[in-house]
Design a protein around this motif. Structure first.
Motif, PDB file in Angstrom:
ATOM      1  N   PRO A 581      -0.347  -5.823   5.708  1.00  0.00           N
ATOM      2  CA  PRO A 581      -1.712  -6.092   6.565  1.00  0.00           C
ATOM      3  C   PRO A 581      -1.648  -5.114   7.889  1.00  0.00           C
ATOM      4  O   PRO A 581      -2.982  -4.726   8.369  1.00  0.00           O
ATOM      5  N   PHE A 582      -0.491  -4.641   8.492  1.00  0.00           N
ATOM      6  CA  PHE A 582      -0.615  -3.785   9.468  1.00  0.00           C
ATOM      7  C   PHE A 582      -0.333  -2.435   8.925  1.00  0.00           C
ATOM      8  O   PHE A 582       0.059  -2.254   7.834  1.00  0.00           O
ATOM      9  N   ASN A 583      -0.217  -1.405   9.814  1.00  0.00           N
ATOM     10  CA  ASN A 583       0.130  -0.106   9.271  1.00  0.00           C
ATOM     11  C   ASN A 583       1.493   0.118   9.429  1.00  0.00           C
ATOM     12  O   ASN A 583       1.937   1.391   8.814  1.00  0.00           O
ATOM     13  N   SER A 584       2.318  -0.572   9.704  1.00  0.00           N
ATOM     14  CA  SER A 584       3.665  -0.371   9.835  1.00  0.00           C
ATOM     15  C   SER A 584       4.256  -2.136  10.084  1.00  0.00           C
ATOM     16  O   SER A 584       3.710  -2.792   9.876  1.00  0.00           O
ATOM     17  N   LEU A 586       5.245  -4.354  12.399  1.00  0.00           N
ATOM     18  CA  LEU A 586       4.946  -4.508  13.756  1.00  0.00           C
ATOM     19  C   LEU A 586       5.162  -6.079  14.172  1.00  0.00           C
ATOM     20  O   LEU A 586       5.021  -6.889  13.082  1.00  0.00           O
ATOM     21  N   ARG A 587       5.352  -6.332  15.421  1.00  0.00           N
ATOM     22  CA  ARG A 587       5.487  -7.750  15.630  1.00  0.00           C
ATOM     23  C   ARG A 587       4.329  -8.344  15.965  1.00  0.00           C
ATOM     24  O   ARG A 587       3.366  -7.821  16.652  1.00  0.00           O
ATOM     25  N   GLY A 591       1.704  -5.958  18.197  1.00  0.00           N
ATOM     26  CA  GLY A 591       1.559  -4.636  17.549  1.00  0.00           C
ATOM     27  C   GLY A 591       2.574  -3.540  17.630  1.00  0.00           C
ATOM     28  O   GLY A 591       2.483  -2.474  17.540  1.00  0.00           O
ATOM     29  N   LYS A 592       3.862  -4.068  18.605  1.00  0.00           N
ATOM     30  CA  LYS A 592       4.841  -3.278  19.076  1.00  0.00           C
ATOM     31  C   LYS A 592       5.835  -2.920  17.442  1.00  0.00           C
ATOM     32  O   LYS A 592       6.017  -4.185  16.792  1.00  0.00           O
ATOM     33  N   GLU A 593       6.216  -1.862  17.291  1.00  0.00           N
ATOM     34  CA  GLU A 593       7.394  -1.851  16.268  1.00  0.00           C
ATOM     35  C   GLU A 593       8.410  -2.237  16.603  1.00  0.00           C
ATOM     36  O   GLU A 593       9.179  -1.787  17.915  1.00  0.00           O
TER      37      GLU A 593
END
Lengths: 789, 81
Positions: A581-584, A586-587, A591-593
């Protein structure tokens, strides 16, 4: 007649319930052996949970790369028939050893033969809901394709009944539809949606009694959605921007002429709908102006006549001719004049309000209540069609009178009607007149709508709804008491309209905004779809319904559902998947890695507190897999796994565990007590655990915590059998009667179990077990063949 | 960080309004999730959910790699001519 074996009387040799990896494997094995297989799946795609995984352990092969060929093979196998979005209602074992299966296919509201899987409906859909295939990490649309690799790759509209507002409107207007369009800022589309049902949008926005608002579920909270005010915003805005309709007569003409008697709401609506179909329509109106009740029964201040005139332009723009000051007194004469059908949309005689215009131009009502009803104006037709004793016209359920080419609706049929109900009758009349003119049978059941959404279920779903009060409608200044309270309200601003629309709870999921209909390149959307019921004869049944995941909410001390950065392992698998769902990774809190991730093993497994003492067999390894994948994706991240025991029993599993350790995963021998949020670092989590090696309580901080939830039995198949129940083991899995010597054999002769429906299994074991179940079913079928009838 | 106060269903419904606000914001320059949340005065969790849906349906995309704090910047997808 020659004797035949029983299997020749069957629709399919074997019915397999569940099309995850176990069901697909059994189906392919049996199909390859030449048996005819029916594979039934309750979701809209086959593939089960495996297709949603990132990779598999211990090989770290791509789960999609393994699953999709199986899915495609099953879909294209000549001996395998797949029914998705289908559920078993009941299975009955017959005396001769065969089975009768009752099942139904749920309506997808998309024609699967026409749908090309382009996804345009999904992009256009205006209702956002949590995506269950991403385990609620993101939003999808009500119109959607389940996931990118879905088989079949077809869209579905996930309807949860018809929203109460849509269901209750006697005119057939879709308030939920235009409300969701206004919420999305699609105001022109909202007007156009409303125009599909009626041209009288401005008038309704002032004069409708708004039954939709009375049924609105939000009314059970702080107050109903102000649907009529939203409608007024739509109409006023559109008319301000468009003084004339932007369309003309339809180009494809039909060679039939229709006379409408009466230019009230029913007549105008019937004329509008028929003219849109290309018919030549003429309205005959005895009064000086069109509009009926709206023209003569409602004071200007409440329904300004310029609004009504603009509404009527929506009708005349289609080429409808309105002959005012023209009384019709003979239906036969209309026929002689070349009309093929007639709609009598007669109103009732009404007392006229006397109005006085003052010097400043304002109008006031001087008599008692305007529009007082006397009787329907049906007398001229008494010799031609049947009338009831009270003078109203007798009709059947399709609004057809005793003269087949004459239909009737409105006040003249029912006695005094609301404008809204009269519009509904106009629409129905238009439908049946067209059926009549096309030579089709008239069937009142054609107009049946979906059942209404269960409001109590919606209220339960919205337990944590935040308070959003209805917009306070501002009062107009200098409005006299006689002019009435309703006339004194100012329209909503755009901001107010969108705020008000966003109070809608999307009760039935689908709003019927018809954006999907507008964009679908293959006209595949079909709101009239109904469930399809099947009765099927089969020789054997395989239960392959898989497992359920432990609901992490049941361990409240772990904070799942409370702290956004506490996720489940299935959510982490989605975050690691190529279709994530996210581009990486992410929490979810911001949205932080993440750079410090913890896993907690045995959540809902080996835990008597939640009544599940079994080991789930896969959690240690899928956690080791995820830890390794995270270290590949986020090379600088620290990964900690809290464990009680590591169970690495399969081939290559211990090596896989050692590999994770070798990559730097910190395995902590500790039992986690609780998880709380850090008071110092926003979003971070504090894990408090008992260090089992050192025998002390410790705390560590992480920025993301993954709960490695266990597998639970799926008990859905256990009540499926008529007159008996399939036996379950002590842990509620479907029991194998002799798991050492007869894998897959259940307590019902001819019914077999495959994969995780019988026990928690990893993928290789599931595939092996599914093969065994397939062989057992094949042997049973061969025995059946020996029974000659 | 305040724990989740609202149900996901309600937050996700808000996307249909909030995406216009986010679009306005991203018209000027790319933003991270915390920057969007601060500008719109909404929780970061909710901003991420709306942004994720906008990304899913092709309205926004990430720019390059995450910054030193681990945050990506997001920008509007340019419409093809």
């Amino acid at each position: 007649m020659l004797p035949t074996d029983i299997s020749q009387e069957l629709d399919y040799d074997i019915c397999i319930v569940g099309a995850g990896i176990a069901g697909m494997e059994s189906a392919l094995n049996l199909g390859d052996m030449g048996y005819r297989v029916l594979l039934v799946e309750k979701e809209a795609s086959i593939g089960g949970k495996m297709i949603l995984l990132s990779k598999v352990f211990p090989t770290l092969d791509c789960a999609s790369c393994i699953s999709t060929p199986k899915m495609a093979s099953a879909a294209h196998h000549p001996n395998v028939t797949i029914m998705v979005y289908s559920e078993i209602d009941e299975i009955e074992r017959k005396e001769n050893g065969t089975f009768g299966v009752q099942m139904h296919q749920k309506p997808t509201y998309v024609d699967p033969n026409a749908c090309i899987g382009c996804g345009q409906c999904e992009t256009a859909c205006t209702v956002a809901i949590p995506d269950e295939f991403n385990f609620n990490l993101d939003a999808r649309r009500v119109a959607h394709i389940p996931f990118p690799q879905a088989v079949p790759k077809k869209a579905i509209l996930q309807r949860n009944g018809q929203s109460p507002c849509n269901h209750t409107c006697p005119a057939g207007v879709k308030p939920h539809g235009y409300t969701s369009l206004v919420r999305a800022g699609l105001h022109d589309a909202a007007f156009e949606l409303h125009l599909e049902t009626t041209p009288l949008i401005g008038s309704l926005s002032r004069a409708c009694y708004a039954p939709c608002e009375k049924e609105c579920t939000r009314g059970e909270f702080e107050g109903s959605v102000q649907i009529r005010a939203i409608k007024r915003f739509i109409a006023d805005r559109y008319y301000e921007l468009n003084s004339e309709p932007n369309y003309g007569p339809v180009k494809e003409r039909k060679d039939k002429r229709i006379a409408i008697v009466g230019a009230g709401p029913a007549g105008l609506n019937a004329a509008f709908q028929l003219a849109r179909k290309g018919y030549d329509v003429t309205i005959f109106e005895a009064e000086e102006k069109a509009g009926g009740t709206m023209q003569y029964g409602i004071p200007d201040v409440r329904l300004p006549k310029d609004v009504l005139e603009r509404d009527i332009k929506n009708v005349t723009a289609l080429g409808v001719s309105i002959r005012t000051n023209t009384k019709v007194e003979s239906l036969e004469k209309l026929k002689q004049d070349g009309f093929d059908a007639v709609f009598l949309g007669l109103g009732c005689s009404r007392t006229r309000s006397k109005r006085e215009e003052s010097a400043d131009g304002t109008t006031s009502v001087k008599t008692k209540a305007p529009g007082r009803v006397r009787s329907p104006n049906t007398t001229p037709f008494a010799d031609e069609i049947k009338l009831a004793a009270n003078g109203v016209i007798e009709i059947n359920k399709t609004l057809q009178t005793s003269l087949p080419y004459v239909f009737a609706g409105g006040d003249a049929v029912t006695g005094p009607l609301t404008i809204t109900a009269a519009i509904g009758q106009g629409n129905q009349a238009a439908y049946f007149i067209e059926q009549f003119l096309q030579g089709h049978p008239l069937n009142a059941a054609d107009l049946k709508e979906l059942e209404c959404t269960d409001k109590l279920a919606v209220i339960a779903r919205e337990a944590r709804l935040s308070t959003r009060k209805p917009t306070k409608l501002l009062k107009r200044e200098n409005v006299s008491k006689e002019e009435g309270r309703k006339a004194a309200k100012l329209p909503l601003t755009e901001e107010e309209a969108r705020y008000s629309a966003n109070r809608c709870l999307d009760c039935g999921n689908c709003s019927e905004c018809h954006q999907c209909v507008s964009v679908c390149p293959s006209n595949a959307i079909d709101f009239s779809m109904q469930p399809i019921h099947h009765q099927i004869k089969v020789g054997s049944v395989i239960i392959a319904t898989g497992f359920e995941l432990f609901d992490a909410h049941r361990k409240p001390t772990f904070g799942f559902g409370k702290y956004p950065n506490v996720v489940t392992a299935m959510q982490m698998d989605r975050l690691l998947s190529p279709t994530r769902p996210f581009n990486s990774v992410l929490r979810p809190s911001d949205g932080k890695e993440p750079d410090n991730i913890a896993f907690v093993l045995c959540v809902g497994s080996r835990d008597s507190q939640v009544d599940h003492r079994l080991c789930s067999r896969v959690c240690c390894m899928y956690t080791a897999k995820q830890a390794q994948l995270i270290m590949g994706s986020l090379p600088l991240a620290d990964v900690t796994i809290y464990y009680i025991d590591i169970r690495a029993f399969g081939k290559g599993y211990d090596e896989f565990y050692e590999q994770a350790k070798g990559m730097g995963v910190d395995f902590v021998h500790g039992k986690v007590a609780d998880i709380t949020e850090s008071s110092e670092d926003e979003g971070n989590l504090v894990v408090r655990f008992e260090n089992l090696t050192e025998g002390k309580i410790e705390k560590r901080e992480h920025d993301l915590v993954v709960l490695s939830v266990g597998l639970l039995p799926n008990t859905s198949a256990q009540g499926m059998f008529r007159g008996t129940s399939i036996e379950a083991d002590n842990f509620r899995y479907i029991k194998e009667m002799d798991e050492d010597m007869e894998p897959g054999v259940t307590s019902i002769d001819g019914v077999f179990v495959a994969g995780a429906a019988n026990a928690a299994r990893d993928i290789p074991d599931t595939i092996l077990h599914s093969g065994a179940a397939a062989v057992q079913a094949a042997a049973y079928i061969e025995n059946l063949k020996g029974l000659v009838c | 960080m305040t724990p989740l106060q609202r149900d996901l269903t309600e937050i996700m419904r808000d996307e249909m309004i909030m995406r216009d606000e986010i679009t306005k914001l991203l018209t000027s320059e790319p933003h991270t999730v915390p920057e969007i949340a601060e500008a719109l005065k909404v929780p970061t969790t909710e901003a991420l959910l709306w942004l994720t849906a906008m990304r899913r349906y092709g309205l926004v995309e990430e720019v390059g790699r995450a910054d030193a704090n681990g945050y990506f910047k997001y920008t509007l997808v340019k419409e093809e001519n």
